[in-house]
Design an enzyme around this catalytic site. Structure first.
Site, PDB file in Angstrom:
ATOM      1  N   VAL A  92      -7.268   5.511   0.030  1.00  6.98           N
ATOM      2  CA  VAL A  92      -6.436   6.423  -0.752  1.00  6.98           C
ATOM      3  C   VAL A  92      -5.612   5.612  -1.750  1.00  6.98           C
ATOM      4  CG1 VAL A  92      -6.327   8.295   0.929  1.00  6.98           C
ATOM      5  CG2 VAL A  92      -4.682   6.440   1.080  1.00  6.98           C
ATOM      6  N   GLU A  93      -5.217   6.260  -2.837  1.00 12.08           N
ATOM      7  CA  GLU A  93      -4.612   5.564  -3.971  1.00 12.08           C
ATOM      8  C   GLU A  93      -3.281   4.896  -3.647  1.00 12.08           C
ATOM      9  OE1 GLU A  93      -2.499   9.282  -6.286  1.00 12.08           O
ATOM     10  OE2 GLU A  93      -4.658   9.218  -6.123  1.00 12.08           O
TER      11      GLU A  93
END
EC number: 2.8.3.8
Length: 520
Positions: free
Chosen positions: A322-323
Protein backbone atom coordinates in the site's frame (compact mmCIF):
# COMPACT_ATOMS: atom_id res chain seq x y z
CA UNK A 1 17.49 19.26 22.63
CA UNK A 2 14.93 21.95 23.50
CA UNK A 3 11.66 20.78 25.09
CA UNK A 4 8.79 23.28 25.05
CA UNK A 5 5.08 23.33 25.87
CA UNK A 6 2.36 23.08 23.23
CA UNK A 7 1.48 26.72 23.88
CA UNK A 8 5.06 27.79 23.23
CA UNK A 9 5.04 25.69 20.06
CA UNK A 10 1.87 27.38 18.81
CA UNK A 11 3.46 30.79 19.39
CA UNK A 12 6.25 29.94 16.93
CA UNK A 13 3.88 30.20 13.93
CA UNK A 14 3.73 33.76 12.48
CA UNK A 15 0.99 35.33 10.41
CA UNK A 16 1.14 34.44 6.73
CA UNK A 17 3.30 31.36 7.31
CA UNK A 18 3.32 28.20 5.23
CA UNK A 19 2.74 25.46 7.80
CA UNK A 20 3.30 21.79 7.04
CA UNK A 21 1.46 19.19 9.13
CA UNK A 22 2.56 15.54 9.12
CA UNK A 23 0.36 12.50 9.14
CA UNK A 24 -2.28 10.55 7.31
CA UNK A 25 -5.66 9.98 8.95
CA UNK A 26 -4.88 9.76 12.65
CA UNK A 27 -1.37 8.27 12.34
CA UNK A 28 1.89 10.23 12.68
CA UNK A 29 -0.31 13.23 13.46
CA UNK A 30 0.80 16.08 15.79
CA UNK A 31 -2.69 16.46 17.21
CA UNK A 32 -1.61 18.36 20.32
CA UNK A 33 0.20 20.92 18.15
CA UNK A 34 -2.73 21.50 15.79
CA UNK A 35 -5.08 21.81 18.77
CA UNK A 36 -2.81 24.38 20.42
CA UNK A 37 -2.48 26.37 17.20
CA UNK A 38 -6.25 26.39 16.76
CA UNK A 39 -6.80 27.48 20.38
CA UNK A 40 -4.31 30.31 19.95
CA UNK A 41 -6.26 31.61 16.95
CA UNK A 42 -9.57 31.40 18.81
CA UNK A 43 -8.15 33.31 21.76
CA UNK A 44 -6.00 35.89 19.97
CA UNK A 45 -6.95 35.96 16.29
CA UNK A 46 -3.44 34.86 15.33
CA UNK A 47 -1.85 33.35 13.35
CA UNK A 48 -3.76 34.51 10.29
CA UNK A 49 -3.58 33.89 6.56
CA UNK A 50 -1.81 30.51 6.77
CA UNK A 51 -0.98 28.23 3.86
CA UNK A 52 -1.36 24.67 5.17
CA UNK A 53 0.52 21.82 3.49
CA UNK A 54 -0.14 18.16 4.29
CA UNK A 55 0.86 14.94 2.56
CA UNK A 56 -2.72 13.69 3.05
CA UNK A 57 -5.84 14.56 5.02
CA UNK A 58 -5.20 14.56 8.76
CA UNK A 59 -8.19 13.88 11.00
CA UNK A 60 -8.98 11.52 13.84
CA UNK A 61 -12.12 9.98 12.36
CA UNK A 62 -12.53 6.34 13.37
CA UNK A 63 -15.26 3.95 14.37
CA UNK A 64 -17.93 5.86 12.48
CA UNK A 65 -17.37 8.96 14.63
CA UNK A 66 -16.04 11.10 11.79
CA UNK A 67 -13.07 13.41 11.93
CA UNK A 68 -14.71 16.76 12.66
CA UNK A 69 -12.87 19.10 15.05
CA UNK A 70 -9.60 17.23 14.60
CA UNK A 71 -6.44 17.41 12.49
CA UNK A 72 -6.59 19.85 9.59
CA UNK A 73 -10.22 20.58 10.43
CA UNK A 74 -8.94 22.43 13.52
CA UNK A 75 -7.09 24.85 11.25
CA UNK A 76 -10.03 25.36 8.88
CA UNK A 77 -11.13 28.61 10.49
CA UNK A 78 -12.05 31.71 8.54
CA UNK A 79 -9.11 34.10 8.62
CA UNK A 80 -6.71 31.49 9.93
CA UNK A 81 -6.30 29.38 6.78
CA UNK A 82 -6.16 31.06 3.38
CA UNK A 83 -4.78 28.19 1.29
CA UNK A 84 -4.43 24.42 1.60
CA UNK A 85 -2.26 22.09 -0.48
CA UNK A 86 -2.70 18.36 0.01
CA UNK A 87 -3.36 15.07 -1.78
CA UNK A 88 -6.67 14.29 -0.07
CA UNK A 89 -9.48 15.88 1.87
CA UNK A 90 -12.12 14.65 4.28
CA UNK A 91 -14.51 11.98 3.06
CA UNK A 92 -17.24 13.76 5.03
CA UNK A 93 -18.45 16.79 3.07
CA UNK A 94 -19.75 18.29 6.33
CA UNK A 95 -16.35 18.38 8.02
CA UNK A 96 -14.74 21.77 8.53
CA UNK A 97 -12.01 21.68 5.87
CA UNK A 98 -14.32 20.51 3.10
CA UNK A 99 -16.95 23.07 4.11
CA UNK A 100 -14.33 25.82 3.96
CA UNK A 101 -13.20 24.71 0.50
CA UNK A 102 -16.78 24.39 -0.81
CA UNK A 103 -17.60 27.91 0.40
CA UNK A 104 -14.41 29.32 -1.19
CA UNK A 105 -13.20 30.61 2.18
CA UNK A 106 -9.75 29.22 1.37
CA UNK A 107 -7.99 28.30 -1.88
CA UNK A 108 -7.57 24.56 -2.26
CA UNK A 109 -5.10 22.63 -4.41
CA UNK A 110 -5.13 18.85 -4.83
CA UNK A 111 -1.76 17.34 -5.78
CA UNK A 112 -1.00 13.64 -6.22
CA UNK A 113 0.52 12.34 -3.00
CA UNK A 114 3.72 11.08 -4.58
CA UNK A 115 4.16 14.31 -6.53
CA UNK A 116 3.77 16.40 -3.36
CA UNK A 117 6.33 14.28 -1.53
CA UNK A 118 8.77 14.54 -4.43
CA UNK A 119 8.23 18.32 -4.63
CA UNK A 120 9.05 18.61 -0.94
CA UNK A 121 12.14 16.44 -1.46
CA UNK A 122 13.25 18.77 -4.27
CA UNK A 123 12.64 21.76 -1.99
CA UNK A 124 14.69 20.07 0.73
CA UNK A 125 17.55 19.65 -1.74
CA UNK A 126 17.50 23.34 -2.62
CA UNK A 127 16.27 22.78 -6.17
CA UNK A 128 14.19 25.27 -8.14
CA UNK A 129 11.28 22.88 -8.48
CA UNK A 130 10.15 19.47 -9.66
CA UNK A 131 9.04 18.26 -13.09
CA UNK A 132 7.12 15.03 -13.70
CA UNK A 133 5.02 13.39 -16.40
CA UNK A 134 2.66 12.12 -13.72
CA UNK A 135 -0.78 13.67 -14.13
CA UNK A 136 -0.60 14.66 -17.80
CA UNK A 137 -4.13 14.38 -19.19
CA UNK A 138 -5.80 14.44 -15.76
CA UNK A 139 -7.33 17.15 -13.57
CA UNK A 140 -3.86 18.08 -12.24
CA UNK A 141 -2.72 18.96 -15.77
CA UNK A 142 -2.71 22.80 -15.93
CA UNK A 143 -4.79 22.56 -19.10
CA UNK A 144 -7.48 20.74 -17.09
CA UNK A 145 -7.39 22.85 -13.95
CA UNK A 146 -3.97 22.21 -12.46
CA UNK A 147 -5.38 20.62 -9.31
CA UNK A 148 -7.51 23.63 -8.37
CA UNK A 149 -10.47 22.52 -6.25
CA UNK A 150 -12.44 25.77 -6.01
CA UNK A 151 -12.71 29.23 -7.54
CA UNK A 152 -10.71 30.75 -4.68
CA UNK A 153 -7.71 28.88 -6.13
CA UNK A 154 -7.20 31.36 -8.93
CA UNK A 155 -3.38 31.33 -8.96
CA UNK A 156 -1.66 28.66 -11.06
CA UNK A 157 0.32 26.24 -8.94
CA UNK A 158 2.05 24.43 -11.83
CA UNK A 159 2.74 24.72 -15.54
CA UNK A 160 3.52 22.57 -18.57
CA UNK A 161 7.13 22.20 -19.61
CA UNK A 162 9.13 19.84 -21.82
CA UNK A 163 12.19 17.70 -21.14
CA UNK A 164 13.87 15.78 -23.93
CA UNK A 165 10.69 16.15 -25.97
CA UNK A 166 8.42 14.75 -23.25
CA UNK A 167 5.67 16.85 -21.71
CA UNK A 168 6.01 17.41 -17.98
CA UNK A 169 4.11 19.20 -15.24
CA UNK A 170 6.48 21.58 -13.47
CA UNK A 171 5.93 22.61 -9.84
CA UNK A 172 8.08 25.45 -8.40
CA UNK A 173 9.71 24.72 -5.05
CA UNK A 174 7.44 24.83 -2.01
CA UNK A 175 9.17 26.62 0.91
CA UNK A 176 7.96 25.68 4.40
CA UNK A 177 8.09 28.17 7.28
CA UNK A 178 7.04 25.81 10.07
CA UNK A 179 6.77 22.01 10.06
CA UNK A 180 4.60 20.46 12.78
CA UNK A 181 5.49 16.78 12.82
CA UNK A 182 4.98 13.65 14.91
CA UNK A 183 7.41 10.86 15.87
CA UNK A 184 7.33 8.02 18.39
CA UNK A 185 10.33 9.22 20.37
CA UNK A 186 13.21 11.65 20.60
CA UNK A 187 16.53 10.72 22.13
CA UNK A 188 18.39 13.08 24.46
CA UNK A 189 20.14 14.71 21.52
CA UNK A 190 16.87 15.39 19.73
CA UNK A 191 17.05 12.73 17.02
CA UNK A 192 13.57 11.50 16.07
CA UNK A 193 12.54 7.84 15.88
CA UNK A 194 9.53 6.05 14.38
CA UNK A 195 9.89 2.70 16.15
CA UNK A 196 6.24 2.58 17.20
CA UNK A 197 4.65 3.94 14.04
CA UNK A 198 3.08 1.94 11.23
CA UNK A 199 4.71 4.30 8.69
CA UNK A 200 6.38 7.73 8.60
CA UNK A 201 4.20 9.10 5.77
CA UNK A 202 6.65 11.58 4.28
CA UNK A 203 7.44 13.25 7.60
CA UNK A 204 11.15 13.46 6.74
CA UNK A 205 10.33 15.38 3.55
CA UNK A 206 8.30 17.95 5.47
CA UNK A 207 11.04 18.44 8.05
CA UNK A 208 13.89 18.69 5.55
CA UNK A 209 11.94 21.12 3.35
CA UNK A 210 11.36 23.38 6.36
CA UNK A 211 15.02 23.20 7.37
CA UNK A 212 16.30 24.05 3.88
CA UNK A 213 13.77 26.91 3.67
CA UNK A 214 15.13 28.44 6.86
CA UNK A 215 11.96 27.48 8.71
CA UNK A 216 11.29 25.84 12.06
CA UNK A 217 10.69 22.13 12.80
CA UNK A 218 8.58 21.39 15.88
CA UNK A 219 8.18 17.72 16.78
CA UNK A 220 5.54 16.09 18.96
CA UNK A 221 6.75 12.81 20.50
CA UNK A 222 5.36 10.29 22.95
CA UNK A 223 8.57 9.75 24.92
CA UNK A 224 12.21 10.73 25.45
CA UNK A 225 14.84 7.97 25.38
CA UNK A 226 18.56 7.71 25.94
CA UNK A 227 20.93 7.92 22.99
CA UNK A 228 21.36 4.42 21.56
CA UNK A 229 18.25 2.99 23.24
CA UNK A 230 16.46 2.58 19.89
CA UNK A 231 18.06 0.92 16.88
CA UNK A 232 19.50 3.61 14.57
CA UNK A 233 17.54 2.18 11.62
CA UNK A 234 14.37 3.38 13.36
CA UNK A 235 15.66 6.95 13.29
CA UNK A 236 14.43 9.16 10.45
CA UNK A 237 15.10 12.79 11.38
CA UNK A 238 18.43 14.03 12.76
CA UNK A 239 18.55 16.41 15.70
CA UNK A 240 20.28 19.07 13.60
CA UNK A 241 17.05 20.01 11.86
CA UNK A 242 14.73 19.81 14.90
CA UNK A 243 14.21 23.16 16.63
CA UNK A 244 12.01 22.06 19.54
CA UNK A 245 10.16 19.06 20.94
CA UNK A 246 6.79 18.75 22.65
CA UNK A 247 6.23 15.60 24.72
CA UNK A 248 2.74 14.08 24.68
CA UNK A 249 2.82 10.63 26.33
CA UNK A 250 -0.60 9.41 25.18
CA UNK A 251 -1.12 7.53 21.93
CA UNK A 252 -4.40 6.26 20.52
CA UNK A 253 -5.08 2.62 21.32
CA UNK A 254 -4.15 1.09 17.95
CA UNK A 255 -1.91 3.88 16.67
CA UNK A 256 1.16 2.00 17.86
CA UNK A 257 -0.16 -1.57 17.58
CA UNK A 258 3.01 -3.73 17.34
CA UNK A 259 1.36 -6.01 14.75
CA UNK A 260 1.05 -2.97 12.47
CA UNK A 261 4.47 -1.48 13.22
CA UNK A 262 6.28 -4.78 12.69
CA UNK A 263 7.45 -5.10 16.30
CA UNK A 264 5.41 -8.31 16.76
CA UNK A 265 4.02 -11.02 14.50
CA UNK A 266 0.81 -12.83 15.33
CA UNK A 267 -1.44 -15.46 13.81
CA UNK A 268 -4.49 -13.52 12.69
CA UNK A 269 -8.07 -14.43 13.42
CA UNK A 270 -9.84 -15.99 10.41
CA UNK A 271 -11.69 -13.64 8.07
CA UNK A 272 -15.42 -13.28 8.61
CA UNK A 273 -17.89 -15.12 6.42
CA UNK A 274 -19.60 -11.85 5.48
CA UNK A 275 -20.91 -11.73 1.92
CA UNK A 276 -21.88 -8.20 0.97
CA UNK A 277 -21.68 -7.08 -2.70
CA UNK A 278 -18.35 -5.38 -1.94
CA UNK A 279 -16.99 -8.72 -0.66
CA UNK A 280 -18.14 -10.37 -3.88
CA UNK A 281 -16.49 -7.67 -6.01
CA UNK A 282 -13.25 -8.16 -4.06
CA UNK A 283 -13.53 -11.91 -4.62
CA UNK A 284 -13.91 -11.35 -8.37
CA UNK A 285 -10.78 -9.19 -8.35
CA UNK A 286 -8.74 -11.71 -6.35
CA UNK A 287 -9.81 -14.46 -8.75
CA UNK A 288 -8.15 -12.52 -11.60
CA UNK A 289 -4.77 -12.17 -9.90
CA UNK A 290 -1.85 -14.18 -11.29
CA UNK A 291 0.14 -16.49 -9.05
CA UNK A 292 2.93 -14.89 -7.00
CA UNK A 293 1.88 -11.40 -8.07
CA UNK A 294 2.80 -8.21 -6.23
CA UNK A 295 -0.40 -6.22 -5.75
CA UNK A 296 -0.85 -2.55 -4.93
CA UNK A 297 -4.12 -1.86 -3.12
CA UNK A 298 -5.84 1.52 -3.22
CA UNK A 299 -8.13 3.03 -0.61
CA UNK A 300 -11.66 1.82 0.00
CA UNK A 301 -12.85 -1.60 -1.12
CA UNK A 302 -9.43 -2.77 -2.38
CA UNK A 303 -7.60 -2.04 0.87
CA UNK A 304 -10.41 -3.29 3.13
CA UNK A 305 -12.05 -6.23 1.38
CA UNK A 306 -9.48 -7.62 -1.07
CA UNK A 307 -7.03 -8.86 1.61
CA UNK A 308 -9.81 -10.66 3.46
CA UNK A 309 -11.09 -12.36 0.33
CA UNK A 310 -7.51 -13.32 -0.53
CA UNK A 311 -7.13 -14.85 2.92
CA UNK A 312 -10.39 -16.76 2.50
CA UNK A 313 -9.16 -18.09 -0.85
CA UNK A 314 -5.83 -19.20 0.64
CA UNK A 315 -3.91 -16.84 -1.68
CA UNK A 316 -0.76 -17.10 0.39
CA UNK A 317 1.20 -16.49 -2.81
CA UNK A 318 0.15 -12.84 -3.16
CA UNK A 319 2.37 -9.98 -1.97
CA UNK A 320 0.39 -6.87 -1.05
CA UNK A 321 1.67 -3.33 -0.81
CA UNK A 322 0.00 0.00 0.00
CA UNK A 323 1.14 3.54 -0.77
CA UNK A 324 1.70 4.50 2.89
CA UNK A 325 4.75 2.21 3.01
CA UNK A 326 3.95 -1.33 4.24
CA UNK A 327 5.14 -4.13 1.96
CA UNK A 328 3.84 -7.64 2.48
CA UNK A 329 1.48 -8.71 5.22
CA UNK A 330 -2.28 -8.22 5.13
CA UNK A 331 -3.45 -4.61 4.59
CA UNK A 332 -6.41 -3.12 6.42
CA UNK A 333 -8.14 0.24 6.83
CA UNK A 334 -5.84 3.25 7.15
CA UNK A 335 -2.95 2.21 4.91
CA UNK A 336 -1.45 -0.21 7.43
CA UNK A 337 -0.67 -3.92 7.17
CA UNK A 338 -0.87 -6.64 9.77
CA UNK A 339 2.46 -8.45 10.01
CA UNK A 340 4.24 -6.33 7.37
CA UNK A 341 7.43 -7.77 5.93
CA UNK A 342 9.08 -4.37 5.54
CA UNK A 343 8.05 -0.71 5.60
CA UNK A 344 9.40 1.82 3.10
CA UNK A 345 9.48 5.59 3.24
CA UNK A 346 6.75 7.02 1.03
CA UNK A 347 9.19 8.67 -1.35
CA UNK A 348 10.65 5.22 -2.04
CA UNK A 349 7.18 3.72 -2.46
CA UNK A 350 6.14 6.20 -5.11
CA UNK A 351 9.41 5.89 -6.99
CA UNK A 352 8.74 2.15 -7.07
CA UNK A 353 5.12 2.60 -8.17
CA UNK A 354 5.84 5.19 -10.84
CA UNK A 355 8.52 2.86 -12.20
CA UNK A 356 5.88 0.14 -12.61
CA UNK A 357 7.00 -2.06 -9.71
CA UNK A 358 3.76 -3.86 -8.75
CA UNK A 359 2.34 -6.40 -11.21
CA UNK A 360 -1.25 -5.28 -10.63
CA UNK A 361 -3.01 -2.40 -8.90
CA UNK A 362 -6.54 -2.81 -7.56
CA UNK A 363 -8.26 0.55 -7.07
CA UNK A 364 -11.71 1.95 -6.38
CA UNK A 365 -13.68 4.17 -8.73
CA UNK A 366 -16.14 6.99 -8.09
CA UNK A 367 -17.19 7.56 -11.68
CA UNK A 368 -16.51 5.89 -15.04
CA UNK A 369 -17.27 7.49 -18.41
CA UNK A 370 -17.72 6.33 -22.01
CA UNK A 371 -13.97 6.47 -22.71
CA UNK A 372 -13.16 4.47 -19.59
CA UNK A 373 -11.83 7.52 -17.72
CA UNK A 374 -11.90 7.11 -13.95
CA UNK A 375 -12.75 9.76 -11.35
CA UNK A 376 -11.96 9.23 -7.68
CA UNK A 377 -11.16 12.80 -6.67
CA UNK A 378 -14.46 14.72 -6.85
CA UNK A 379 -17.93 13.29 -7.52
CA UNK A 380 -21.52 13.18 -6.25
CA UNK A 381 -20.96 16.09 -3.89
CA UNK A 382 -17.93 14.39 -2.32
CA UNK A 383 -14.36 15.71 -2.48
CA UNK A 384 -11.98 13.03 -1.22
CA UNK A 385 -9.09 14.12 -3.45
CA UNK A 386 -6.80 11.90 -5.48
CA UNK A 387 -4.36 10.69 -2.80
CA UNK A 388 -1.65 8.61 -4.47
CA UNK A 389 -4.00 7.34 -7.20
CA UNK A 390 -2.51 9.45 -10.02
CA UNK A 391 1.03 8.27 -9.23
CA UNK A 392 -0.04 4.61 -9.05
CA UNK A 393 -1.93 4.50 -12.35
CA UNK A 394 0.94 6.30 -14.07
CA UNK A 395 3.35 3.41 -13.49
CA UNK A 396 1.47 0.15 -12.89
CA UNK A 397 0.56 -1.51 -16.17
CA UNK A 398 -2.28 -3.83 -15.13
CA UNK A 399 -5.11 -1.85 -13.50
CA UNK A 400 -8.29 -3.27 -11.95
CA UNK A 401 -10.94 -0.76 -10.84
CA UNK A 402 -13.63 -1.99 -8.46
CA UNK A 403 -17.07 -0.76 -7.39
CA UNK A 404 -20.82 -1.22 -7.64
CA UNK A 405 -22.53 -0.14 -10.85
CA UNK A 406 -24.89 2.18 -8.95
CA UNK A 407 -24.95 3.45 -5.37
CA UNK A 408 -27.17 5.32 -2.92
CA UNK A 409 -29.98 3.20 -1.40
CA UNK A 410 -28.83 0.23 -3.48
CA UNK A 411 -30.25 -2.98 -2.03
CA UNK A 412 -28.88 -6.22 -3.41
CA UNK A 413 -28.01 -9.62 -2.01
CA UNK A 414 -26.01 -12.61 -3.16
CA UNK A 415 -27.44 -16.11 -3.22
CA UNK A 416 -25.92 -19.38 -4.44
CA UNK A 417 -27.95 -18.90 -7.63
CA UNK A 418 -27.01 -15.31 -8.39
CA UNK A 419 -27.29 -11.60 -7.58
CA UNK A 420 -30.72 -10.36 -6.52
CA UNK A 421 -31.36 -6.60 -6.87
CA UNK A 422 -34.25 -5.59 -4.61
CA UNK A 423 -33.78 -1.85 -5.14
CA UNK A 424 -31.69 -0.05 -7.72
CA UNK A 425 -29.22 2.62 -6.55
CA UNK A 426 -30.33 6.21 -7.11
CA UNK A 427 -26.84 7.37 -8.20
CA UNK A 428 -25.30 6.15 -11.43
CA UNK A 429 -21.55 5.67 -11.21
CA UNK A 430 -21.17 5.15 -14.95
CA UNK A 431 -21.69 8.62 -16.45
CA UNK A 432 -21.37 10.21 -19.87
CA UNK A 433 -18.52 12.46 -18.71
CA UNK A 434 -16.68 12.25 -15.40
CA UNK A 435 -16.57 15.38 -13.25
CA UNK A 436 -12.78 15.12 -13.04
CA UNK A 437 -10.34 12.85 -14.86
CA UNK A 438 -8.17 11.16 -12.27
CA UNK A 439 -7.10 8.41 -14.70
CA UNK A 440 -7.02 9.12 -18.42
CA UNK A 441 -7.94 5.72 -19.81
CA UNK A 442 -7.14 6.27 -23.47
CA UNK A 443 -3.71 7.69 -22.63
CA UNK A 444 -3.18 4.68 -20.40
CA UNK A 445 -4.12 2.25 -23.15
CA UNK A 446 -1.81 4.02 -25.60
CA UNK A 447 1.09 3.44 -23.19
CA UNK A 448 0.37 -0.29 -23.05
CA UNK A 449 -1.78 -0.60 -19.94
CA UNK A 450 -4.48 -3.22 -19.47
CA UNK A 451 -7.57 -1.75 -17.81
CA UNK A 452 -10.38 -3.80 -16.27
CA UNK A 453 -13.48 -2.62 -14.38
CA UNK A 454 -14.97 -5.13 -11.94
CA UNK A 455 -18.52 -4.46 -10.74
CA UNK A 456 -21.23 -6.30 -8.86
CA UNK A 457 -22.97 -7.12 -12.17
CA UNK A 458 -20.24 -7.73 -14.66
CA UNK A 459 -16.63 -7.27 -15.66
CA UNK A 460 -15.68 -4.75 -18.35
CA UNK A 461 -12.54 -4.30 -20.43
CA UNK A 462 -11.59 -0.76 -21.40
CA UNK A 463 -10.62 -0.60 -25.08
CA UNK A 464 -9.80 2.20 -27.55
CA UNK A 465 -13.43 1.92 -28.71
CA UNK A 466 -14.88 2.16 -25.19
CA UNK A 467 -16.20 -0.34 -22.64
CA UNK A 468 -16.70 -3.99 -23.52
CA UNK A 469 -18.71 -6.27 -21.22
CA UNK A 470 -16.67 -9.48 -20.96
CA UNK A 471 -18.30 -11.34 -18.07
CA UNK A 472 -21.80 -11.32 -16.55
CA UNK A 473 -22.74 -12.18 -12.97
CA UNK A 474 -25.36 -14.94 -12.57
CA UNK A 475 -28.84 -13.56 -11.89
CA UNK A 476 -28.17 -10.30 -13.79
CA UNK A 477 -30.37 -9.25 -16.70
CA UNK A 478 -27.96 -7.58 -19.12
CA UNK A 479 -30.49 -5.12 -20.54
CA UNK A 480 -32.27 -4.13 -17.31
CA UNK A 481 -29.43 -4.33 -14.79
CA UNK A 482 -26.49 -3.16 -16.91
CA UNK A 483 -27.31 -1.49 -20.22
CA UNK A 484 -30.28 0.50 -18.85
CA UNK A 485 -28.12 1.77 -15.96
CA UNK A 486 -25.37 3.14 -18.21
CA UNK A 487 -26.05 6.42 -20.06
CA UNK A 488 -23.75 5.62 -22.96
CA UNK A 489 -23.27 2.78 -25.41
CA UNK A 490 -21.24 -0.24 -24.37
CA UNK A 491 -20.32 -3.33 -26.35
CA UNK A 492 -21.34 -6.78 -25.19
CA UNK A 493 -18.61 -9.16 -26.28
CA UNK A 494 -19.69 -11.84 -28.75
CA UNK A 495 -18.04 -14.41 -26.50
CA UNK A 496 -19.29 -12.90 -23.22
CA UNK A 497 -19.07 -15.45 -20.41
CA UNK A 498 -20.80 -15.96 -17.08
CA UNK A 499 -18.92 -15.56 -13.79
CA UNK A 500 -18.49 -18.88 -12.01
CA UNK A 501 -21.31 -19.50 -9.55
CA UNK A 502 -18.67 -20.73 -7.10
CA UNK A 503 -17.56 -17.11 -6.62
CA UNK A 504 -21.00 -15.96 -5.47
CA UNK A 505 -20.46 -17.26 -1.95
CA UNK A 506 -17.40 -16.98 0.34
CA UNK A 507 -15.00 -19.87 0.76
CA UNK A 508 -15.74 -22.24 3.66
CA UNK A 509 -13.98 -20.89 6.70
CA UNK A 510 -12.52 -24.21 7.77
CA UNK A 511 -10.15 -24.07 4.78
CA UNK A 512 -9.22 -20.40 5.16
CA UNK A 513 -5.60 -19.73 6.10
CA UNK A 514 -5.50 -16.95 8.70
CA UNK A 515 -1.91 -15.75 8.37
CA UNK A 516 0.42 -16.00 5.42
CA UNK A 517 3.28 -14.18 7.18
CA UNK A 518 3.91 -16.77 9.87
CA UNK A 519 6.29 -18.38 7.36
CA UNK A 520 8.74 -15.47 7.69
Amino acid sequence: MRIISVKEAADVVPNGATVAVSGGGYRVTPEALTEALSERFVQTGAPRNLTVVAIAMVERGRGGKGGAASGLNLLARKGMMSRVITSSFSRASSNELNMMISSNAAAAYNLPMGTLIQLLRATAAGRAGFATPVGIGTFVDPRQGGGKMNTAAHEDFCRITSLEGEEMIYYPRLPIDVALIKASAADERGNLFFDREAFDHGTIELAMAAFQSGGKVIAEVNRIVKVGEIHPRMGRIPARIVDAIVVQPDAWEDEQDPVLTGAERRVLTPPSGRNLPRDFIARLAVNRLPTEAMINLGAGLPMYEVPEQARSANRDDLYFTVEQGPMGGWPQVGGVSRNPELILDQNEVFQFYEGGGPDVSILSFGEVDAKGNINVSRFSGMMPGCGGFVNIVHGVRDLIFCGTLTTGSLNETLTPDGLVIAQEGRIRRFVKDVEQITFNAQMGLSSGKRVTIVTDRGIFAVTPQGLVLREIVPGVDVQRDIIDQIPFDITVASDVSTVSAALLMPAPQEVAQPDKTKRA
